[in-house]
Scaffold this active site. Structure first.
Site, PDB file in Angstrom:
ATOM      1  N   GLU A  82      41.472  10.969  66.756  1.00 12.35           N
ATOM      2  CA  GLU A  82      40.296   9.720  66.904  1.00 12.35           C
ATOM      3  C   GLU A  82      40.335   9.188  65.654  1.00 12.35           C
ATOM      4  O   GLU A  82      40.130   9.469  64.485  1.00 12.35           O
ATOM      5  CB  GLU A  82      39.061  10.424  67.169  1.00 12.35           C
ATOM      6  CG  GLU A  82      38.283   9.326  67.882  1.00 12.35           C
ATOM      7  CD  GLU A  82      36.805   9.811  68.192  1.00 12.35           C
ATOM      8  OE1 GLU A  82      36.562  11.155  68.508  1.00 12.35           O
ATOM      9  OE2 GLU A  82      35.695   9.090  68.115  1.00 12.35           O
ATOM     10  N   LYS A 267      28.018  17.669  65.859  1.00 10.02           N
ATOM     11  CA  LYS A 267      29.210  17.318  66.060  1.00 10.02           C
ATOM     12  C   LYS A 267      29.989  16.243  65.472  1.00 10.02           C
ATOM     13  O   LYS A 267      31.203  16.466  64.779  1.00 10.02           O
ATOM     14  CB  LYS A 267      29.269  16.720  67.747  1.00 10.02           C
ATOM     15  CG  LYS A 267      30.627  16.740  68.358  1.00 10.02           C
ATOM     16  CD  LYS A 267      31.191  15.482  68.188  1.00 10.02           C
ATOM     17  CE  LYS A 267      32.593  15.458  68.875  1.00 10.02           C
ATOM     18  NZ  LYS A 267      33.561  14.148  68.882  1.00 10.02           N
ATOM     19  N   ASP A 283      41.644  28.465  61.001  1.00  6.09           N
ATOM     20  CA  ASP A 283      41.248  28.724  62.259  1.00  6.09           C
ATOM     21  C   ASP A 283      39.875  28.086  62.601  1.00  6.09           C
ATOM     22  O   ASP A 283      38.820  28.272  62.261  1.00  6.09           O
ATOM     23  CB  ASP A 283      40.921  30.288  62.438  1.00  6.09           C
ATOM     24  CG  ASP A 283      40.303  30.794  63.660  1.00  6.09           C
ATOM     25  OD1 ASP A 283      39.889  30.074  64.527  1.00  6.09           O
ATOM     26  OD2 ASP A 283      40.332  31.910  63.886  1.00  6.09           O
ATOM     27  N   HIS A 381      33.567   2.305  66.529  1.00  7.51           N
ATOM     28  CA  HIS A 381      34.780   2.796  67.090  1.00  7.51           C
ATOM     29  C   HIS A 381      35.970   2.121  67.053  1.00  7.51           C
ATOM     30  O   HIS A 381      37.214   2.280  67.508  1.00  7.51           O
ATOM     31  CB  HIS A 381      34.509   3.692  68.323  1.00  7.51           C
ATOM     32  CG  HIS A 381      34.043   4.931  68.262  1.00  7.51           C
ATOM     33  ND1 HIS A 381      32.959   5.267  67.768  1.00  7.51           N
ATOM     34  CD2 HIS A 381      34.478   6.216  68.875  1.00  7.51           C
ATOM     35  CE1 HIS A 381      32.687   6.483  67.709  1.00  7.51           C
ATOM     36  NE2 HIS A 381      33.762   7.336  68.415  1.00  7.51           N
TER      37      HIS A 381
HETATM   38  C1  MEV Z   1      31.202  11.005  67.757  1.00  4.09           C
HETATM   39  O1  MEV Z   1      32.371  11.581  67.762  1.00  4.09           O
HETATM   40  C2  MEV Z   1      30.308  11.503  66.694  1.00  4.09           C
HETATM   41  C3  MEV Z   1      28.830  10.724  66.620  1.00  4.09           C
HETATM   42  O2  MEV Z   1      28.298  10.958  68.000  1.00  4.09           O
HETATM   43  C4  MEV Z   1      27.861  11.678  66.072  1.00  4.09           C
HETATM   44  C5  MEV Z   1      26.472  11.438  65.701  1.00  4.09           C
HETATM   45  O3  MEV Z   1      25.873  11.093  66.820  1.00  4.09           O
HETATM   46  O4  MEV Z   1      26.017  11.825  64.821  1.00  4.09           O
HETATM   47  C6  MEV Z   1      28.909   9.565  66.486  1.00  4.09           C
END
Ligand code: MEV
Length: 388
Positions: A82, A267, A283, A381
């Site tokens: 990405e 995430k 890993d 994005h």
């Molecule tokens: C997307 O890959 C990651 C986000 O969702 C992290 C977040 O919401 O803090 C943008």
């Protein structure tokens, strides 16, 4: 009927394996070229990777800039499909550039860099067994350390469990694996100690394995001048630094109070950490697993980072476990990982690598929160430069 039950598939040559796939999947000659021609590793390197290769899988090796970590500038290698992840890392790092990101291994941490576990089973008298093990702790540690030059087992702890199946006990061996990630050494030490315990107590052991709730305990911190946070959308909408700061702090509070948001927040951190982990041959599943548990260490799943306002600065702090190594593992089998570690990152120790990964995680998180507080995901994005 066609079958995937091909005995000794692992013994076949790469071309033989491709021929079997071609037959099974009705691939055309051109289609098999995707495996053959897009393979950038030679036959020798690919075979050395072991177990059933048919090609290698190219993900972009991208470089994030603007990283100043513990006073040193870095170009950060990131392997991730990405594009926006790397764009985000650069943006976050740029916001932090003035003071840089401080990142350090926690001294005197309660978390071990590696843990080897033993499961003892069918125990009649667990208290007696525990007493014997703990009385002989030093001898067991000496045994564990025999033949290991760079790793050191330094503590042993036990826990007893009762179940409908009988009584069992877990023995945890706390290990400093030096510059290795520690999975192999943890299992090896656990096996040595398990045999000794069995001899000593007559109790059988069922299994020995690393605990992935371990790793280098790192804290990273960034202080961002509030005016630097100001930003503008493509359509010309503007946000003042204070507005962005408040949006980020609110997002942090959201994650601190809502598991549904906390997981997404984390995430975003792992987007950066994993990309560096893949680039450096780590890993990354171990890093993910360690932080599942670390995020929930107090019984409730929490964000790994927190952002607050402090005068003219917005301060972010991140704490996580990074099981990683710069020797052993699969690094040597992946020529680019070796190059990335030694020539691009030029890390001298696994601790330094963990500090870098945590700093990237924090910058990545900052970029995500700034985007969410302002332009939103759709615009965030959009790649910086479209291919013409
Ligand atoms: C997307 O890959 C990651 C986000 O969702 C992290 C977040 O919401 O803090 C943008």
């Amino acid at each position: 009927m066609k079958s995937s039950a091909v005995p000794n598939f692992f013994k076949l040559s790469i071309n033989e394996r491709i021929a079997i796939l071609k037959e099974f999947l009705d691939l055309t000659e051109e289609e098999t070229l995707i495996l053959k021609n897009l393979c950038t590793l030679g036959f020798k390197e690919l075979t050395a990777i072991g177990e059933n290769p048919v090609s290698n899988y190219e993900l972009p090796l991208r470089i994030a800039n603007y990283f100043k970590i513990n006073g040193t500038d870095y170009f950060i290698p990131m392997v991730v499909e990405e594009a926006s992840v790397v764009a985000g890392a650069c943006y976050g790092a740029k916001l932090c550039y003035e003071r840089g990101i401080e990142s350090s291994i926690v001294k005197q941490s309660n978390y071990a860099k590696a843990i080897g576990q033993i499961q003892l089973i069918n125990i009649k008298n667990p208290l007696e067994a525990e007493r014997k093990i703990l009385e002989n702790k030093n001898r067991l540690l000496e045994k564990a350390n025999e033949g290991h030059r760079f790793s050191r087992a330094y503590n042993i702890k036990t826990r007893v469990f009762e179940s409908e199946h009988g009584k069992s006990m877990t023995v945890n061996i706390y290990i400093d694996p030096g510059d290795a990630m520690g999975a192999a050494v943890a299992s090896a030490m656990a096996e040595t100690v398990a045999k000794e315990i069995s001899k000593m107590t007559g109790i059988a052991y069922n299994s020995c394995i690393i605990s992935n709730f371990s790793g280098r305990h790192v804290k990273a911190k960034a202080e961002v001048p509030v005016e630097r946070l100001a930003r503008k959308s493509v359509s010309g909408k503007k946000w003042r630094g204070e507005e962005v700061r408040d949006g980020i702090v609110w997002l942090s509070i959201w994650a601190e109070n809502d598991v549904y948001r906390a997981v997404t927040h984390n995430k975003g951190i792992m987007n950066g950490v994993d990309a560096v982990a893949v680039a450096t041959g780590q890993d990354w599943r171990a890093i993910e697993s360690a932080n599942h548990a670390f995020a929930a260490k107090n019984g409730t799943y929490k964000p790994l980072s927190r952002w607050r306002s402090e005068g003219d600065y917005m301060v972010g702090e991140l704490e996580m476990l990074i099981p990683c190594g710069i020797v052993g593992g699969e690094i040597k089998k992946i020529p680019k990982a070796e190059f990335v570690l030694r020539k691009i990152l030029r890390v001298k120790s696994a601790d330094q690598l963990a500090e870098i990964m945590a700093a990237v995680g924090l910058a990545q998180n900052l970029a995500a929160l700034s985007m969410l507080a302002t332009i939103g995901l759709k615009e965030g994005h959009e790649p910086h430069r479209k291919i013409k």
